[in-house]
Scaffold this active site. Structure first.
Site, PDB file in Angstrom:
ATOM      1  N   ARG A  63      15.906 -48.716  10.139  1.00  0.00           N
ATOM      2  CA  ARG A  63      15.570 -47.572  10.836  1.00  0.00           C
ATOM      3  C   ARG A  63      16.247 -48.434  12.024  1.00  0.00           C
ATOM      4  NH1 ARG A  63      11.966 -46.862   7.121  1.00  0.00           N
ATOM      5  NH2 ARG A  63      12.305 -44.668   5.964  1.00  0.00           N
ATOM      6  N   HIS A  99      23.952 -43.913  10.809  1.00  0.00           N
ATOM      7  CA  HIS A  99      23.546 -42.666  10.914  1.00  0.00           C
ATOM      8  C   HIS A  99      22.445 -41.940  11.198  1.00  0.00           C
ATOM      9  CE1 HIS A  99      22.884 -44.210   6.672  1.00  0.00           C
ATOM     10  NE2 HIS A  99      22.682 -43.047   6.587  1.00  0.00           N
ATOM     11  N   HIS A 156      22.647 -48.513   5.694  1.00  0.00           N
ATOM     12  CA  HIS A 156      21.693 -49.416   4.666  1.00  0.00           C
ATOM     13  C   HIS A 156      22.938 -50.683   4.583  1.00  0.00           C
ATOM     14  CE1 HIS A 156      20.389 -45.804   4.256  1.00  0.00           C
ATOM     15  NE2 HIS A 156      21.458 -44.853   4.309  1.00  0.00           N
ATOM     16  N   GLN A 187      19.852 -45.100  11.560  1.00  0.00           N
ATOM     17  CA  GLN A 187      19.669 -45.713   9.989  1.00  0.00           C
ATOM     18  C   GLN A 187      20.397 -46.305   9.237  1.00  0.00           C
ATOM     19  OE1 GLN A 187      19.256 -42.918   6.409  1.00  0.00           O
ATOM     20  NE2 GLN A 187      17.717 -42.265   7.291  1.00  0.00           N
ATOM     21  N   GLU A 240      25.514 -43.279   0.430  1.00  0.00           N
ATOM     22  CA  GLU A 240      26.030 -41.855   0.376  1.00  0.00           C
ATOM     23  C   GLU A 240      26.647 -40.643   0.589  1.00  0.00           C
ATOM     24  OE1 GLU A 240      21.979 -42.394   2.770  1.00  0.00           O
ATOM     25  OE2 GLU A 240      22.522 -41.438   4.121  1.00  0.00           O
TER      26      GLU A 240
HETATM   27 ZN    ZN Z   1      21.326 -42.649   5.032  1.00  0.00          ZN
END
Ligand code: ZN
Length: 419
Positions: free
Chosen positions: A288, A269, A106, A104, A141
């Site tokens: 994704r 990642h 972001h 995925q 994240e």
């Molecule tokens: Zn992630």
């Protein structure tokens, strides 16, 4: 209202299929149910908020997001409300993966805001399978391993990927190795992804050839053996998924307990296996690119992916003082640190909201006028800011602390004074 300065959290568990049935129960001291327990969510995400068990018993457990909506200044402090509005800006998790999570990326905040507005304008329902942007926020994240942890992170330097594709010796991939040597990776990688994910998806026999080659390289040893073993496992977990080819382009990373990765917008990642604590901005925006039965929006994916190549940066906590280490990250919404309190009380005034998770040993919180709160291993607690001084002690204790990031960083509480 007389809310105590801290309260134990009762946290929802997300049962995603890739989750370990045993790791989260082992941490929290609960009995495994036999079902996967993928993520323990500590926070105020409306789809699965934690509940506060008020130590004074008044009103019983209540969802954290509702308490924050009702009492934003008391629960978050005026500074945090001013910066982020009346919502907890971060979501804290324990993640326990037996199998690979989807590959995925972001979006940036700008991309997310534009994508969200466009889907709202087109009237795509929030729960539609093809809906991409669930909210207008970005989702940086940080994951810190609690043990042996395997991940894929960022595009590998092109010469190394060309060597891996050569070593696999599969006709489908040979041309791309030549292209990676002859042209800039920023041109070759998006073309390769578009080809394998959309225009000319590999056939089952081609994917089986790649999987056989992965097993061979894993068994032979050599520089790619560990990565190939990880890819081969992912291939077995997601048979027929063309995202396997995308995975081959990424750095394979092995973390040990206490090592961390920061995933900024645009960095592809996937977590392959292991247990960690994860702290992120409170958003659901995920594009994704494989290892998933879910919708893959290839155009959207290519628009937000950074095709920068390089070695991944493995982070370790920077020693603060003997009591607290901090994981460096540029995120404004969050800051992760690790606390190791001893028998001598450490005292703090907290200007920002905090969640503490006791990962080892046992800790205890004390505030004048309130009952002490015991934190055994696996327990987590919400501390609201501006509620007076709080003292923390521990026996063999290791706690992870989630709070807001810069610019309030200068005054997020511990460590500031000892008594
Ligand atoms: Zn992630």
């Amino acid at each position: 209202m007389s809310l105590p300065p801290f309260a134990l959290l009762h946290n929802p568990v997300r049962p995603y299929a890739w989750g370990s049935p045993t790791a989260i129960p082992a941490l929290t001291g609960t009995a495994p149910t036999g079902a996967p327990q993928a993520e323990l969510w500590m926070g105020a995400h409306p789809s699965a908020p934690s509940e506060l068990l008020a130590p004074d018993g008044a009103g019983g457990p209540q969802p954290l997001d509702e308490l924050i909506q009702r009492y934003p200044n008391a629960m978050l402090g005026p500074d945090t409300v001013g910066r982020f509005g009346p919502a907890l800006p971060f979501l804290f998790k324990v993640l326990a993966a037996d199998r690979a999570l989807s590959l995925q990326v972001h979006p940036t905040r700008t991309q997310a805001a534009a994508g969200y507005a466009a889907e709202e304008a087109r009237g795509v329902p929030l729960d539609a399978p093809e809906r991409v942007f669930k909210d207008p926020g970005h989702k940086p994240e940080l994951i810190c391993a609690l043990g042996d942890f395997e991940a894929l992170c960022g595009f590998r330097p092109a010469p190394d990927t060309a060597r891996l594709l050569d070593a696999l010796a599969v006709p489908l991939l040979a041309r791309w190795a030549d292209d990676l040597r002859a042209h800039p990776a920023a041109e070759v990688l998006p073309a390769l992804l578009r080809r394998v994910l959309a225009e000319d998806r590999p056939t089952g026999p081609q994917l089986r050839d790649i999987t056989r080659a992965l097993h061979r390289l894993a068994a032979e040893g050599g520089p790619f053996a560990e990565a190939c073993a990880g890819y081969a496992r992912a291939a077995a977990q997601y048979p027929g998924d063309p995202g396997l080819v995308a995975a081959l382009l990424l750095n394979h990373v092995r973390l040990t307990a206490g090592q961390a990765l920061y995933l900024d917008a645009g960095v592809p990642h996937a977590y392959l296996r292991g247990v960690g604590v994860e702290l992120m901005a409170n958003s659901d925006n995920v594009l994704r690119c494989g290892l998933t039965p879910k919708h893959v929006d290839v155009d959207g994916l290519l628009a937000v992916t950074s095709f920068h190549t390089g070695e991944p940066q493995v982070l370790t906590a920077l020693p603060g003082d003997r009591f607290e280490d901090e994981f460096p990250s540029p995120a404004e919404e969050f800051r992760l640190s690790r606390l190791r309190p001893g028998p001598a009380a450490v005292r703090a005034e907290l200007p920002t909201p905090q969640i503490l998770l006791c990962a080892e040993g046992r800790a205890r919180l004390h505030a004048p006028g309130f009952a002490d709160l015991d934190l055994p291993r696996g327990a987590s607690v919400y501390l609201r800011p501006g509620a007076g001084p709080v003292e923390l002690t521990g026996r063999g204790a290791e706690l992870f602390r989630a709070t807001t990031g810069a610019p309030a960083q200068a005054g997020t509480g511990w460590p500031n004074s000892r008594s």
